[in-house]
Design an enzyme around this catalytic site. Sequence first.
Site, PDB file in Angstrom:
ATOM      1  CG  ASP A 121      -3.306  23.709 -40.801  1.00  0.00           C
ATOM      2  OD1 ASP A 121      -4.409  24.179 -41.124  1.00  0.00           O
ATOM      3  OD2 ASP A 121      -3.184  22.618 -40.228  1.00  0.00           O
ATOM      4  CE1 TYR A 123      -3.856  22.360 -31.740  1.00  0.00           C
ATOM      5  CE2 TYR A 123      -2.841  24.035 -30.348  1.00  0.00           C
ATOM      6  CZ  TYR A 123      -3.286  22.747 -30.534  1.00  0.00           C
ATOM      7  OH  TYR A 123      -3.159  21.814 -29.515  1.00  0.00           O
ATOM      8  CG  HIS A 128      -7.911  20.229 -32.062  1.00  0.00           C
ATOM      9  ND1 HIS A 128      -7.835  18.856 -32.180  1.00  0.00           N
ATOM     10  CD2 HIS A 128      -6.719  20.708 -32.524  1.00  0.00           C
ATOM     11  CE1 HIS A 128      -6.668  18.520 -32.689  1.00  0.00           C
ATOM     12  NE2 HIS A 128      -5.971  19.620 -32.909  1.00  0.00           N
ATOM     13  NE  ARG A 137       0.159  21.721 -22.370  1.00  0.00           N
ATOM     14  CZ  ARG A 137      -0.257  21.810 -23.637  1.00  0.00           C
ATOM     15  NH1 ARG A 137       0.458  21.274 -24.606  1.00  0.00           N
ATOM     16  NH2 ARG A 137      -1.399  22.417 -23.932  1.00  0.00           N
ATOM     17  CD  GLU A 194      -4.721  18.109 -37.515  1.00  0.00           C
ATOM     18  OE1 GLU A 194      -4.153  17.908 -36.432  1.00  0.00           O
ATOM     19  OE2 GLU A 194      -4.506  19.096 -38.237  1.00  0.00           O
ATOM     20  CD  GLU A 196      -6.834  21.809 -40.565  1.00  0.00           C
ATOM     21  OE1 GLU A 196      -6.663  22.953 -41.063  1.00  0.00           O
ATOM     22  OE2 GLU A 196      -5.913  21.122 -40.105  1.00  0.00           O
ATOM     23  CG  ASP A 228      -2.982  19.285 -41.801  1.00  0.00           C
ATOM     24  OD1 ASP A 228      -2.186  18.973 -42.700  1.00  0.00           O
ATOM     25  OD2 ASP A 228      -2.634  19.794 -40.727  1.00  0.00           O
ATOM     26  NE  ARG A 232      -2.963  13.619 -34.998  1.00  0.00           N
ATOM     27  CZ  ARG A 232      -3.282  14.885 -35.150  1.00  0.00           C
ATOM     28  NH1 ARG A 232      -2.350  15.820 -35.017  1.00  0.00           N
ATOM     29  NH2 ARG A 232      -4.501  15.247 -35.447  1.00  0.00           N
ATOM     30  CD  GLN A 235       1.600  16.578 -34.976  1.00  0.00           C
ATOM     31  OE1 GLN A 235       0.794  15.748 -35.398  1.00  0.00           O
ATOM     32  NE2 GLN A 235       1.222  17.762 -34.533  1.00  0.00           N
ATOM     33  CE1 TYR A 239       4.713  19.618 -29.713  1.00  0.00           C
ATOM     34  CE2 TYR A 239       5.440  17.336 -29.615  1.00  0.00           C
ATOM     35  CZ  TYR A 239       4.845  18.428 -29.015  1.00  0.00           C
ATOM     36  OH  TYR A 239       4.374  18.337 -27.733  1.00  0.00           O
ATOM     37  CE  LYS A 248      -0.236  18.501 -38.046  1.00  0.00           C
ATOM     38  NZ  LYS A 248      -1.696  18.439 -37.857  1.00  0.00           N
ATOM     39  CB  THR A 252      -2.707  19.421 -47.252  1.00  0.00           C
ATOM     40  OG1 THR A 252      -1.648  19.468 -46.289  1.00  0.00           O
ATOM     41  CG2 THR A 252      -3.900  20.200 -46.728  1.00  0.00           C
ATOM     42  CB  THR A 342      -8.345  19.840 -35.697  1.00  0.00           C
ATOM     43  OG1 THR A 342      -7.146  19.307 -36.252  1.00  0.00           O
ATOM     44  CG2 THR A 342      -9.357  18.721 -35.514  1.00  0.00           C
ATOM     45  CD  GLU A 356      -9.710  16.714 -30.997  1.00  0.00           C
ATOM     46  OE1 GLU A 356     -10.357  17.473 -30.254  1.00  0.00           O
ATOM     47  OE2 GLU A 356      -9.632  16.886 -32.230  1.00  0.00           O
TER      48      GLU A 356
END
Length: 408
Positions: A121, A123, A128, A137, A194, A196, A228, A232, A235, A239, A248, A252, A342, A356
């Site tokens: 998968d 990104y 996104h 961040r 997600e 996708e 997916d 969260r 994760q 992660y 994850k 799926t 995503t 989001e």
Amino acid sequence: MPEQSPLDLPEGDPFGPHNLPYGVFTTAGEPEHRRLGVRIGGHALDLGAAAHALGSPYAALLAQPSLNPLLAAGRTVWQDVRRAITAWVTVPAHRPQIEPLLHPLDSLTVHLPYEVADYVDFYASENHAANVGRMFRPDGEPLTPNWKHLPIGYHGRSGTVVVSGTDVVRPSGQRKTPADAAPVFGPSVKLDIEAEVGFLVGTPSEPGRPVGLGDFRDHVFGLFLLNDWSARDIQAWEYVPLGPFLGKSFATSVSAWVTPLLALEEARVAPPARDVELLPYLDDSAQDEPGGYDLRITVALNGHVIAEPPFATMYWTAAQQLAHMTVNGASLRTGDLFGSGTVSGPEVHQRGSLLELTWNGRDVLDLPEGKRTFLEDGDEVTMTAWAPGPDGTRVGLGEVTGRVRPTR
């Protein structure tokens, strides 16, 4: 008045002869007999029986209970078979043999149409990735320094890829918020989706030999919708430093019908302009064919549309993802899947995840059945999509649906 043929489709039907997506189904009368088929309008054609009835040289290939043998046969066979099927469903002289082999979709059980080999998968949406960066961040750059130099991805779990309509059990795991002194264990409280697009590999590749950008369509058979599912909270705690794992790998969901790339020529578009010079193996500026696809996705939660992500905005193309996935010499196998990551556009209503859409739970979605930040038990998520087809038609990409069930 004679009964109308299932092959006499309304004008503009998104599942007309210009589409012909592949799937695997069983009938109520023969639940153990899996049949390879194509969707035409509101019916599925039994390809093995049709090939036998019309004396096709591909009868044995199309009588298999899985797409994998056809996938492995390669692009020339894919083209030949598609031409033959198109004739079977459009030439009037074939109707006496074909019509009895058409089954109404609502009378069938659909199955995962291929045996999954590996699952990767990516990104690939700048929108996104930037949204996630701004959330987590806020004082730094939205994108990580490597993001525009290579398609970031991770290896997922092929054994938990499930077909549309399969229930998804809420996963449990460790989670820890900044306010917690120590991690706790329990059901995820931030279960997400997600939106996708997945790509299905047909022809394998040799170990140690990368697959170049120009070889994409020699190896990739078609595409499909993919959800997916993501926990969260699990994760977020797990992660660092190696990336997604249990948050994850529990499920799926993929659509039951695979649209061949051969049906999507009119949907090809140029990707967004790149503002960073790419290394030669990823540089698609001189490619003869545009690498993007104009796919229009709709995401519904309990029947209410919550997002419309546009796939044409994806920064990294599927060809670039395949090139990067194999540049180290990793080989492809028939049945490999890779997901786009995503799909999110620049507008709020185009965001392809609840993370989001609710800005990590800060903003509430006000739906008729109640307010939502993340998924509740009993919620059903459905993704649908279409792409531009020939002569102003639409190519339907089917749907992928899953309902959340409580933790066991």
